[in-house]
Scaffold this motif. Structure first.
Motif, PDB file in Angstrom:
ATOM      1  N   SER A 257       0.840  -1.199   0.000  1.00 45.66           N
ATOM      2  CA  SER A 257       0.000   0.000   0.000  1.00 45.66           C
ATOM      3  C   SER A 257       0.874   1.248   0.000  1.00 45.66           C
ATOM      4  O   SER A 257       1.878   1.297   0.710  1.00 45.66           O
ATOM      5  CB  SER A 257      -0.898   0.023   1.239  1.00 45.66           C
ATOM      6  OG  SER A 257      -1.538   1.279   1.361  1.00 45.66           O
ATOM      7  N   PRO A 258       0.492   2.282  -0.763  1.00 45.46           N
ATOM      8  CA  PRO A 258       1.259   3.525  -0.754  1.00 45.46           C
ATOM      9  C   PRO A 258       0.870   4.468   0.378  1.00 45.46           C
ATOM     10  O   PRO A 258       1.388   5.576   0.464  1.00 45.46           O
ATOM     11  CB  PRO A 258       0.923   4.139  -2.113  1.00 45.46           C
ATOM     12  CG  PRO A 258      -0.479   3.699  -2.353  1.00 45.46           C
ATOM     13  CD  PRO A 258      -0.570   2.297  -1.786  1.00 45.46           C
ATOM     14  N   ARG A 259      -0.006   4.015   1.259  1.00 43.81           N
ATOM     15  CA  ARG A 259      -0.444   4.903   2.336  1.00 43.81           C
ATOM     16  C   ARG A 259       0.703   5.193   3.296  1.00 43.81           C
ATOM     17  O   ARG A 259       1.422   4.288   3.720  1.00 43.81           O
ATOM     18  CB  ARG A 259      -1.621   4.294   3.091  1.00 43.81           C
ATOM     19  CG  ARG A 259      -2.895   4.275   2.275  1.00 43.81           C
ATOM     20  CD  ARG A 259      -4.109   3.940   3.112  1.00 43.81           C
ATOM     21  NE  ARG A 259      -5.306   3.890   2.273  1.00 43.81           N
ATOM     22  CZ  ARG A 259      -6.518   3.622   2.728  1.00 43.81           C
ATOM     23  NH1 ARG A 259      -6.686   3.374   4.017  1.00 43.81           N
ATOM     24  NH2 ARG A 259      -7.546   3.597   1.914  1.00 43.81           N
ATOM     25  N   ALA A 260       0.799   6.491   3.647  1.00 45.30           N
ATOM     26  CA  ALA A 260       1.853   6.912   4.564  1.00 45.30           C
ATOM     27  C   ALA A 260       1.332   7.087   5.975  1.00 45.30           C
ATOM     28  O   ALA A 260       2.111   7.131   6.927  1.00 45.30           O
ATOM     29  CB  ALA A 260       2.461   8.227   4.087  1.00 45.30           C
ATOM     30  N   GLY A 261       0.023   7.193   6.141  1.00 40.80           N
ATOM     31  CA  GLY A 261      -0.528   7.374   7.471  1.00 40.80           C
ATOM     32  C   GLY A 261      -2.034   7.417   7.454  1.00 40.80           C
ATOM     33  O   GLY A 261      -2.657   7.674   6.421  1.00 40.80           O
ATOM     34  N   THR A 262      -2.642   7.138   8.618  1.00 45.70           N
ATOM     35  CA  THR A 262      -4.085   7.206   8.781  1.00 45.70           C
ATOM     36  C   THR A 262      -4.407   7.871  10.118  1.00 45.70           C
ATOM     37  O   THR A 262      -3.602   7.865  11.045  1.00 45.70           O
ATOM     38  CB  THR A 262      -4.737   5.811   8.766  1.00 45.70           C
ATOM     39  OG1 THR A 262      -4.173   5.023   9.832  1.00 45.70           O
ATOM     40  CG2 THR A 262      -4.501   5.105   7.436  1.00 45.70           C
ATOM     41  N   GLU A 263      -5.594   8.449  10.173  1.00 47.46           N
ATOM     42  CA  GLU A 263      -6.085   9.047  11.406  1.00 47.46           C
ATOM     43  C   GLU A 263      -7.506   8.552  11.614  1.00 47.46           C
ATOM     44  O   GLU A 263      -8.381   8.781  10.773  1.00 47.46           O
ATOM     45  CB  GLU A 263      -6.082  10.575  11.323  1.00 47.46           C
ATOM     46  CG  GLU A 263      -6.681  11.251  12.545  1.00 47.46           C
ATOM     47  CD  GLU A 263      -6.909  12.736  12.358  1.00 47.46           C
ATOM     48  OE1 GLU A 263      -7.411  13.378  13.301  1.00 47.46           O
ATOM     49  OE2 GLU A 263      -6.618  13.248  11.252  1.00 47.46           O
ATOM     50  N   VAL A 264      -7.723   7.869  12.725  1.00 42.86           N
ATOM     51  CA  VAL A 264      -9.049   7.338  13.038  1.00 42.86           C
ATOM     52  C   VAL A 264      -9.725   8.259  14.046  1.00 42.86           C
ATOM     53  O   VAL A 264      -9.185   8.518  15.121  1.00 42.86           O
ATOM     54  CB  VAL A 264      -8.948   5.916  13.620  1.00 42.86           C
ATOM     55  CG1 VAL A 264     -10.353   5.371  13.926  1.00 42.86           C
ATOM     56  CG2 VAL A 264      -8.230   4.989  12.650  1.00 42.86           C
ATOM     57  N   MET A 265     -10.899   8.768  13.690  1.00 42.55           N
ATOM     58  CA  MET A 265     -11.628   9.691  14.552  1.00 42.55           C
ATOM     59  C   MET A 265     -12.821   9.002  15.195  1.00 42.55           C
ATOM     60  O   MET A 265     -13.467   8.156  14.562  1.00 42.55           O
ATOM     61  CB  MET A 265     -12.116  10.899  13.735  1.00 42.55           C
ATOM     62  CG  MET A 265     -10.996  11.732  13.126  1.00 42.55           C
ATOM     63  SD  MET A 265     -11.630  13.109  12.116  1.00 42.55           S
ATOM     64  CE  MET A 265     -12.182  12.217  10.642  1.00 42.55           C
ATOM     65  N   ASP A 266     -13.120   9.363  16.452  1.00 39.74           N
ATOM     66  CA  ASP A 266     -14.321   8.843  17.090  1.00 39.74           C
ATOM     67  C   ASP A 266     -15.513   9.677  16.630  1.00 39.74           C
ATOM     68  O   ASP A 266     -15.375  10.593  15.813  1.00 39.74           O
ATOM     69  CB  ASP A 266     -14.173   8.845  18.613  1.00 39.74           C
ATOM     70  CG  ASP A 266     -13.933  10.235  19.196  1.00 39.74           C
ATOM     71  OD1 ASP A 266     -14.188  11.236  18.492  1.00 39.74           O
ATOM     72  OD2 ASP A 266     -13.493  10.314  20.359  1.00 39.74           O
ATOM     73  N   ALA A 267     -16.690   9.370  17.160  1.00 43.17           N
ATOM     74  CA  ALA A 267     -17.909  10.055  16.698  1.00 43.17           C
ATOM     75  C   ALA A 267     -17.828  11.560  16.917  1.00 43.17           C
ATOM     76  O   ALA A 267     -18.216  12.347  16.038  1.00 43.17           O
ATOM     77  CB  ALA A 267     -19.121   9.476  17.412  1.00 43.17           C
ATOM     78  N   ASP A 268     -17.314  11.984  18.092  1.00 39.79           N
ATOM     79  CA  ASP A 268     -17.184  13.421  18.343  1.00 39.79           C
ATOM     80  C   ASP A 268     -16.183  14.038  17.384  1.00 39.79           C
ATOM     81  O   ASP A 268     -16.380  15.147  16.879  1.00 39.79           O
ATOM     82  CB  ASP A 268     -16.733  13.671  19.784  1.00 39.79           C
ATOM     83  CG  ASP A 268     -17.879  13.524  20.771  1.00 39.79           C
ATOM     84  OD1 ASP A 268     -19.041  13.450  20.328  1.00 39.79           O
ATOM     85  OD2 ASP A 268     -17.606  13.471  21.983  1.00 39.79           O
ATOM     86  N   GLY A 269     -15.094  13.327  17.127  1.00 37.54           N
ATOM     87  CA  GLY A 269     -14.078  13.838  16.212  1.00 37.54           C
ATOM     88  C   GLY A 269     -14.616  14.013  14.810  1.00 37.54           C
ATOM     89  O   GLY A 269     -14.319  15.002  14.133  1.00 37.54           O
ATOM     90  N   VAL A 270     -15.424  13.060  14.366  1.00 39.70           N
ATOM     91  CA  VAL A 270     -16.024  13.148  13.028  1.00 39.70           C
ATOM     92  C   VAL A 270     -16.940  14.363  12.944  1.00 39.70           C
ATOM     93  O   VAL A 270     -16.907  15.133  11.978  1.00 39.70           O
ATOM     94  CB  VAL A 270     -16.802  11.870  12.693  1.00 39.70           C
ATOM     95  CG1 VAL A 270     -17.624  12.053  11.421  1.00 39.70           C
ATOM     96  CG2 VAL A 270     -15.844  10.698  12.527  1.00 39.70           C
ATOM     97  N   ALA A 271     -17.765  14.554  13.979  1.00 40.14           N
ATOM     98  CA  ALA A 271     -18.711  15.672  13.976  1.00 40.14           C
ATOM     99  C   ALA A 271     -17.985  17.013  13.959  1.00 40.14           C
ATOM    100  O   ALA A 271     -18.360  17.935  13.227  1.00 40.14           O
ATOM    101  CB  ALA A 271     -19.631  15.586  15.192  1.00 40.14           C
TER     102      ALA A 271
END
Length: 336
Positions: A257-271
């Motif tokens: 995969s060429p992905r260099a990074g990911t950020e996973v947000m919780d429900a509050d973070g998404v909002a």
């Protein structure tokens, strides 16, 4: 080789679609053959499916645009073209290091309109120290005369490693924020008088012509992304690809995969992420619980009482778009 790698990455993409907006940008896609764009769109259609009325935007340099190019890219599937005009003032274009002149801008827009593209957009940059109020007004008038469907106006920023940053470091004047605010207001007034509707801080469109891809981004929607340095978002997960061409090719061609990074947000973070992106829109954002909570804080009340923001029909709107970043920062601080 690079196009082949992107096609391979698309083929490995997760289920998503059908796609109703594609944006080919991040560089100078108009310098590649139209057949390459067609190949990428075929790969996207094959993996995800394209809606029958999909909007396919491609960024283009005015100097690259010819009648043959207009026909070829339209035939490849591009429905919307966005020209990086920046200005119609030769002095400003020279200072920005651009190879085209005002004549090429006019020719490019006319050719694209004549070729039947659904939407034609012009990108402008304001605030270079060599620009004057009169030259900026002239640029806006020139663009209005061309009657594009969409106009974007962005403030010039000093980015590290650019010729402008080196020039400023050596003592040249930097863009002045107050002057840039005046330029933004001039664009709002001139474009508004010409029938363009400002639907985001920097974007103006004739009715029916806002950029569909950008609307999805500002609404916090999901979008897949492929290629060098591409950024995507899906279901609360943001990701970005590597920025080095060699690293990108090496990873894709070796099956990684060429992905260099990911950020996973919780429900509050998404909002909140959706809210702060959406603040840039003229329509504002919904008063979801996370936003209401921050408006009820001392900072939120201060913003409301000072008239910086307003609640209109259960939506939070920034009254003066020039203060959008300030509002976002203050509400973010309140969230900590």
């Amino acid at each position: 080789r690079y196009v082949d790698a992107v096609v391979t990455e698309i083929g490995r993409g997760e289920d998503f679609g059908p796609i109703d907006a594609v944006f080919v940008g991040g560089g100078t896609p108009s310098t590649v053959p139209a057949a390459a764009i067609a190949t990428l769109l075929e790969a996207i259609s094959g993996r995800h499916g394209l809606a029958t009325d999909a909007e396919v935007t491609m960024e283009a340099n005015p100097e690259d645009w010819t009648g043959a190019a207009a026909d070829a890219f339209g035939g490849a599937g591009v429905t919307r073209v966005s020209f990086g005009a920046q200005s119609t003032d030769p002095r400003v274009l020279a200072a920005l290091g651009r190879r085209h002149g005002p004549r090429e801008v006019g020719r490019a827009v006319r050719l694209a309109k004549g070729a039947g593209y659904r939407s034609v957009s012009v990108d402008l940059i304001f605030g270079h120290p060599v620009e004057t109020a009169a030259s900026w007004a002239r640029t806006l008038a020139d663009v209005v005369d061309l009657e594009p469907d969409h106009v974007s106006t962005y403030a010039l920023t000093v980015e590290r490693g650019t010729p402008l940053s080196r020039s400023v470091a050596a003592g040249a004047p930097a863009p002045d924020p107050d002057t840039q605010a005046d330029r933004w207001e001039a664009a709002r007034d001139i474009l508004g008088a010409a029938g363009y509707v400002r639907y985001e801080v920097s974007n103006h469109a004739k009715p029916g012509h806002p950029c569909r891809y950008n609307l999805a981004v500002w609404a916090g929607g999901s979008y897949v992304a492929y290629g060098l340095g591409a950024h995507g978002h899906r279901d609360g997960i943001r990701f970005h690809n590597v920025r080095s061409l060699d690293a990108y090719l090496d990873r894709v061609e070796s099956g990684r995969s060429p992905r260099a990074g990911t950020e996973v947000m919780d429900a509050d973070g998404v909002a909140l992420d959706r809210a702060f992106a959406g603040l840039r829109r003229a329509a504002g954002i919904e008063l979801v619980p996370q936003v209401r909570e921050r408006l009820e804080s001392p900072v939120g009340w201060r913003l409301l009482e000072s008239g910086v923001v307003e609640v209109r029909e259960d939506r939070l709107v920034v009254v003066d778009p020039l203060l959008t970043d300030l509002v976002a920062r203050e509400l973010l601080t309140t969230a900590d």
